[in-house]
Motif scaffolding. Structure first.
Motif, PDB file in Angstrom:
ATOM      1  N   PHE B  22       0.587  -0.717   0.376  1.00  0.00           N
ATOM      2  CA  PHE B  22      -0.341  -0.190   0.226  1.00  0.00           C
ATOM      3  C   PHE B  22       0.967   1.201   0.156  1.00  0.00           C
ATOM      4  CE2 PHE B  22      -3.437   1.870   2.822  1.00  0.00           C
ATOM      5  CZ  PHE B  22      -4.530   2.866   1.617  1.00  0.00           C
ATOM      6  N   LEU B  23       1.928   1.445   1.005  1.00  0.00           N
ATOM      7  CA  LEU B  23       3.023   2.588   1.127  1.00  0.00           C
ATOM      8  C   LEU B  23       3.458   2.722  -0.545  1.00  0.00           C
ATOM      9  CD1 LEU B  23       4.076   1.514   4.522  1.00  0.00           C
ATOM     10  CD2 LEU B  23       2.753   3.840   4.223  1.00  0.00           C
ATOM     11  N   ARG B  24       4.550   1.716  -0.968  1.00  0.00           N
ATOM     12  CA  ARG B  24       4.317   2.105  -2.336  1.00  0.00           C
ATOM     13  C   ARG B  24       3.309   2.410  -4.025  1.00  0.00           C
ATOM     14  NH1 ARG B  24       5.928  -3.969  -1.262  1.00  0.00           N
ATOM     15  NH2 ARG B  24       8.253  -4.020  -0.339  1.00  0.00           N
ATOM     16  N   GLU B 104       9.532   3.598  -0.557  1.00  0.00           N
ATOM     17  CA  GLU B 104       9.726   2.415  -0.744  1.00  0.00           C
ATOM     18  C   GLU B 104      10.227   2.038   1.300  1.00  0.00           C
ATOM     19  OE1 GLU B 104      10.267  -0.697  -0.345  1.00  0.00           O
ATOM     20  OE2 GLU B 104      10.421  -0.174  -2.559  1.00  0.00           O
ATOM     21  N   PRO B 105       9.025   1.503   1.624  1.00  0.00           N
ATOM     22  CA  PRO B 105       8.971   1.974   2.915  1.00  0.00           C
ATOM     23  C   PRO B 105      10.115   0.686   3.275  1.00  0.00           C
ATOM     24  CG  PRO B 105       7.265  -0.129   1.672  1.00  0.00           C
ATOM     25  CD  PRO B 105       7.856   1.456   0.904  1.00  0.00           C
ATOM     26  N   THR B 106      10.910   1.025   4.464  1.00  0.00           N
ATOM     27  CA  THR B 106      12.052   0.293   5.569  1.00  0.00           C
ATOM     28  C   THR B 106      12.022   0.073   7.146  1.00  0.00           C
ATOM     29  OG1 THR B 106      12.897   1.524   3.366  1.00  0.00           O
ATOM     30  CG2 THR B 106      14.423   0.433   4.587  1.00  0.00           C
ATOM     31  N   VAL B 107      11.991  -0.257   7.503  1.00  0.00           N
ATOM     32  CA  VAL B 107      11.861  -0.869   8.784  1.00  0.00           C
ATOM     33  C   VAL B 107      13.065  -0.525   9.338  1.00  0.00           C
ATOM     34  CG1 VAL B 107      11.800  -2.048  10.833  1.00  0.00           C
ATOM     35  CG2 VAL B 107      10.089  -2.288   8.676  1.00  0.00           C
ATOM     36  N   ARG B 108      13.368   0.404  10.277  1.00  0.00           N
ATOM     37  CA  ARG B 108      14.614   0.798  11.152  1.00  0.00           C
ATOM     38  C   ARG B 108      14.084   1.316  12.364  1.00  0.00           C
ATOM     39  NH1 ARG B 108      15.996   4.291   6.782  1.00  0.00           N
ATOM     40  NH2 ARG B 108      15.485   6.470   8.468  1.00  0.00           N
ATOM     41  N   ASN B 111      10.752   1.018  13.347  1.00  0.00           N
ATOM     42  CA  ASN B 111       9.806   2.092  12.228  1.00  0.00           C
ATOM     43  C   ASN B 111       9.716   2.071  11.497  1.00  0.00           C
ATOM     44  OD1 ASN B 111       9.073   3.149  14.496  1.00  0.00           O
ATOM     45  ND2 ASN B 111      11.320   4.798  15.073  1.00  0.00           N
ATOM     46  N   ILE B 112       8.818   1.730  10.790  1.00  0.00           N
ATOM     47  CA  ILE B 112       8.149   2.026   9.166  1.00  0.00           C
ATOM     48  C   ILE B 112       8.456   3.114   8.459  1.00  0.00           C
ATOM     49  CG2 ILE B 112       7.100   1.639   7.009  1.00  0.00           C
ATOM     50  CD1 ILE B 112       5.150  -0.315   9.240  1.00  0.00           C
ATOM     51  N   TYR B 113       9.332   3.022   7.716  1.00  0.00           N
ATOM     52  CA  TYR B 113       9.729   5.100   7.502  1.00  0.00           C
ATOM     53  C   TYR B 113       9.332   5.008   5.963  1.00  0.00           C
ATOM     54  CZ  TYR B 113      12.734   6.164  10.728  1.00  0.00           C
ATOM     55  OH  TYR B 113      13.097   6.652  12.138  1.00  0.00           O
ATOM     56  N   ALA B 114       8.308   5.900   5.480  1.00  0.00           N
ATOM     57  CA  ALA B 114       7.357   5.843   4.394  1.00  0.00           C
ATOM     58  C   ALA B 114       6.953   7.519   4.227  1.00  0.00           C
ATOM     59  CB  ALA B 114       6.562   4.905   3.880  1.00  0.00           C
ATOM     60  N   ARG B 115       6.514   7.440   3.072  1.00  0.00           N
ATOM     61  CA  ARG B 115       5.441   9.073   3.202  1.00  0.00           C
ATOM     62  C   ARG B 115       4.575   8.047   2.720  1.00  0.00           C
ATOM     63  NH1 ARG B 115       5.661  12.382   4.802  1.00  0.00           N
ATOM     64  NH2 ARG B 115       6.159  14.154   3.310  1.00  0.00           N
ATOM     65  N   GLY B 116       2.892   8.599   4.076  1.00  0.00           N
ATOM     66  CA  GLY B 116       2.033   7.646   4.233  1.00  0.00           C
ATOM     67  C   GLY B 116       1.980   6.748   5.798  1.00  0.00           C
ATOM     68  N   GLU B 431       9.056  10.256   7.100  1.00  0.00           N
ATOM     69  CA  GLU B 431       7.908  10.162   7.742  1.00  0.00           C
ATOM     70  C   GLU B 431       7.734   8.801   8.455  1.00  0.00           C
ATOM     71  OE1 GLU B 431       4.489  11.112   5.670  1.00  0.00           O
ATOM     72  OE2 GLU B 431       2.836   9.345   7.239  1.00  0.00           O
ATOM     73  N   LYS B 432       7.359   8.441   9.637  1.00  0.00           N
ATOM     74  CA  LYS B 432       7.604   7.355  10.177  1.00  0.00           C
ATOM     75  C   LYS B 432       6.538   6.234  10.517  1.00  0.00           C
ATOM     76  CE  LYS B 432       9.995   8.231  14.737  1.00  0.00           C
ATOM     77  NZ  LYS B 432       8.562   7.917  15.032  1.00  0.00           N
ATOM     78  N   PHE B 433       6.310   5.161  11.402  1.00  0.00           N
ATOM     79  CA  PHE B 433       5.344   4.772  12.044  1.00  0.00           C
ATOM     80  C   PHE B 433       5.737   3.407  13.233  1.00  0.00           C
ATOM     81  CE2 PHE B 433       0.728   2.217  11.820  1.00  0.00           C
ATOM     82  CZ  PHE B 433       0.394   3.177  13.289  1.00  0.00           C
TER      83      PHE B 433
END
Lengths: 456, 456
Positions: B22-24, B104-108, B111-116, B431-433
């Motif tokens: 979805f985030l992509r 390109e959502p990435t976990v660090r 946290n999930i880093y991605a717009r949205g 942005e992260k979640f």
């Protein structure tokens, strides 16, 4: 003289084609990506000088853009004229407002449209063609001539002063001839005896370490764009008086004679407003429009940026905001001192909720040429011979810092022989130069060389 | 309930992969070039709803971006919950500040880093997965559920209100469930009962009909950028009080009880400043930072532009200057009225030397949910069950105009169940979640559905 005049008339088309080739080179100095074009423009001029069989021609490398030089000594007893011009141009943005491509010169209604047409390729090229015409027509050239073309005028000539300092003997001359100014009006030849100086600053306001959501943080965190607006607003009062302590201390007031001469100039304020598309003018209280535009100092925002500038709405509290702000200076203001006063005032206006950085771009001294200088008389005669009327002596609002530098370093006064018009839209889209003034410029330059010896 | 909890735990990886898909999709609504991505994101949600075997799923075309709908009626006697979310996102600019690509959502660091990630794909997706888990685990679903996802939240939801008006029966519900807000702090579940509204304006100052040379015209012609700075500066005084006549007339002051509750909130101002990288805060005199950020109206510049913004120095007197300026509003301010007052004030501050145009982007009503509403009790229990502590009841500074619209058009109060954090950098780079809050969000949503019937 008629052989030279005839030669110029007979070669109009060739001269125009040569200028067009020069104008096609996008020699933009404000951005580094045009480095190759800058070199092409320098080499173009070097080729032209070489084809004149001068005593010496040379391309001098600097830490920036090259300086093109040529000299021809006809007789040590002759006066020596140093012709100065610049081959770099302003960026063409905004591109979409150009009717024809900025680097594809086009003639419309008797005007050459191209970036650099007037500022300064077209104007400075006249002297090259005048010398060529003199030499080609077999007349003996009555002055010693030197040419210096730089490629950094639009970015403040950072390497020209060091170059002059290092080559004082090479550049020694009795006067400097420059065509980088405008006539007061069409068919109204003008010699500019005063120029404004410049202090060009950049102000950066830094707030939070990232762009913030204006809903989440708005109201609690200082907004750098609001702060910047507040700083700019407090730099001038409603009467147009600049609010920087000490700013006016060294300003030489206009003399009564000068103010009277200003009143005599043929100036149509309503036509001026119409050309600009504005209903009303605004400037420093107590001065006329012409005085404000040429003999009084200014403070103008040249650029402004912050946050989201795209389509639609983005609810961002920007992390920073910036402005380019420049001040035009008049004798005897000093750019360094003004830059310092500006920085102090901006810093004093900044709240402790943000961090404000003030940096200085290029500056330039204001300049005045002595109205009794003999070179000006020869220039006046040349204008009268070609345009059929005596030139006006005026001050201009723009800056050619090098005029003050030549005065200071070479002890040489400058003759500012303008063939352009204020309506040429230099630095704007659709820059132009009247074709007839390109040709009249060549003729006027040739007559100037002819007349100069009799005054020296 | 444990089968559902177990199902969620067992499917964490699948849920995360689905969210990543979805985030992509770069479903940016503020610029029209992402139209196809918008459609892809809508179709993505429709597919997810269809896979739940609901009674009805549908993609409604609007004059703007599509609205995705799904409904499942388990028993007319059950309470009906309308889940609202938005699949559009903010632009990712400035791109160069992202550590990893925004789409390109990435976990660090968990946290999930991605717009949205947080706003609002990640948060709204929790409810979809909660319903899926309920249904997949074989438990009977204790409420009637409706989903509505729009693709224009970031541009002010221009087509959602007309859609609701045209589909009042379809959307009839007992409450709206929205996860588009933040927890007060990490591991501190929070239910937002108050939201600010918004009036978003654009101001354009037009001066001369083209960019002018600041030397030739500076001092004589009004500079639109200086004028714009002056207008912005006069919209707020040094105490942060907004200087628009009538602006505060409808502002409902905080009650003594609310101010006392604000004082009890666990808020560390020095940590807040440190996170933002600022030395000092600034806002309306007489209010605390939290009050300023959530319960008081604001006026912020969101974007600013004029003249030359490139490298180096260009001596231009710009022909125009513009700003995006938005105001966060609080009950009972009305966005339409505030937009009008703003326009009147800006126009009254504009000198006759320029022409000033004020246009309105989207706006939104502020909103308050009744603290005694039974849905809030179920939500509080759900939070306590998953997070192990009672949630705080807070107001938020952001705007979700649709909350006021749902209240007005459907008579339904909203439950704002936030799983994000204020440090999620929504609308900002990176942005992260938190991954754990994505999973806890799914669990909390499932418990909410479980607890709701006992309060209704």
């Amino acid at each position: 003289m008629s052989t030279i005049t005839d030669y110029i008339d007979a070669n109009k088309e060739t001269f125009r084609e040569e200028l067009f080739a020069f104008l096609r080179i996008p020699s933009i100095s404000t951005s580094s990506e045009h480095k190759n074009d800058i070199c092409d423009a320098a080499r173009f001029l070097l080729d032209k000088l070489e084809s004149l069989n001068m005593d010496r021609t040379e391309l001098f490398e600097t830490d920036g853009n090259p300086i093109v030089y040529g000299e021809l000594t006809t007789d040590p007893a002759h006066p020596t004229v140093l012709v100065y011009g610049h081959y770099d141009v302003q960026p063409p943005d905004p591109l979409e407002l150009w009717k024809t491509a900025p680097f594809e010169p086009t003639v419309r209604d008797g005007n050459i449209y191209a970036r650099g047409a007037s500022d300064d390729k077209g104007q400075s090229f006249t002297h090259l063609k005048a010398v060529e015409s003199y030499l080609a027509s077999g007349e003996s050239f009555p002055v010693n001539i030197k040419f210096i073309f730089e490629g950094e005028e639009e970015i403040g000539s950072p390497h020209l002063v060091p170059f002059i300092e290092a080559h004082e003997e090479l550049l020694a001359c009795d006067m400097v001839l420059i065509s980088d100014t405008a006539m007061f009006a069409e068919d109204t030849p003008s010699i500019t005896y005063g120029l404004r100086g410049l202090a060009y600053m950049e102000v950066e306001v830094e707030g939070p370490n990232r762009d913030l959501h204006s809903g989440v943080y708005g109201g609690a965190v200082e907004n750098p764009a609001n702060v910047l607006a507040g700083i700019i607003a407090r730099l001038k009062d409603k009467d147009g008086i600049i609010q920087i302590p000490g700013f006016y201390d060294d300003v030489k007031d206009l003399t009564d004679e000068e103010r009277e001469a200003y009143r005599q100039l043929p100036f149509d304020e309503s036509a001026y407003k119409k050309t600009l598309g504005v209903d009303a003018l605004h400037g420093e209280k107590g001065y006329s429009t012409l005085e404000r535009a040429t003999a009084r100092p200014t403070l103008d925002v040249n650029g402004l940026w912050s946050g989201y500038q795209g389509e639609g709405a983005k609810t961002v509290l920007p992390s920073n905001a910036g402005a380019k702000i420049s001040m035009r200076l008049v004798p005897d203001q000093d750019p360094q001192k003004i830059a310092r006063l500006f920085a102090e005032q901006v810093e004093s206006l900044a709240p402790d909720t943000v961090s404000v950085t003030v940096t200085e771009h290029h500056g330039g001294q204001p300049a005045i040429t002595d109205l009794s200088f003999y070179g000006l008389q020869a220039a006046a005669d040349a204008f009268e011979a070609v345009y059929g009327r005596e030139p006006l002596f005026t001050r201009e609002g723009g800056s050619i810092p090098i005029v003050a530098d030549f005065q200071q370093l070479l002890g040489a006064q400058s003759i500012l022989m303008g063939f352009g018009l204020n309506s040429d839209a230099i630095h704007s889209p659709n820059e132009k130069f009247a074709l007839k003034d390109f040709y009249r410029g060549i003729q006027t330059s040739a007559r100037f060389f002819e007349f100069l010896p009799k005054y020296s």
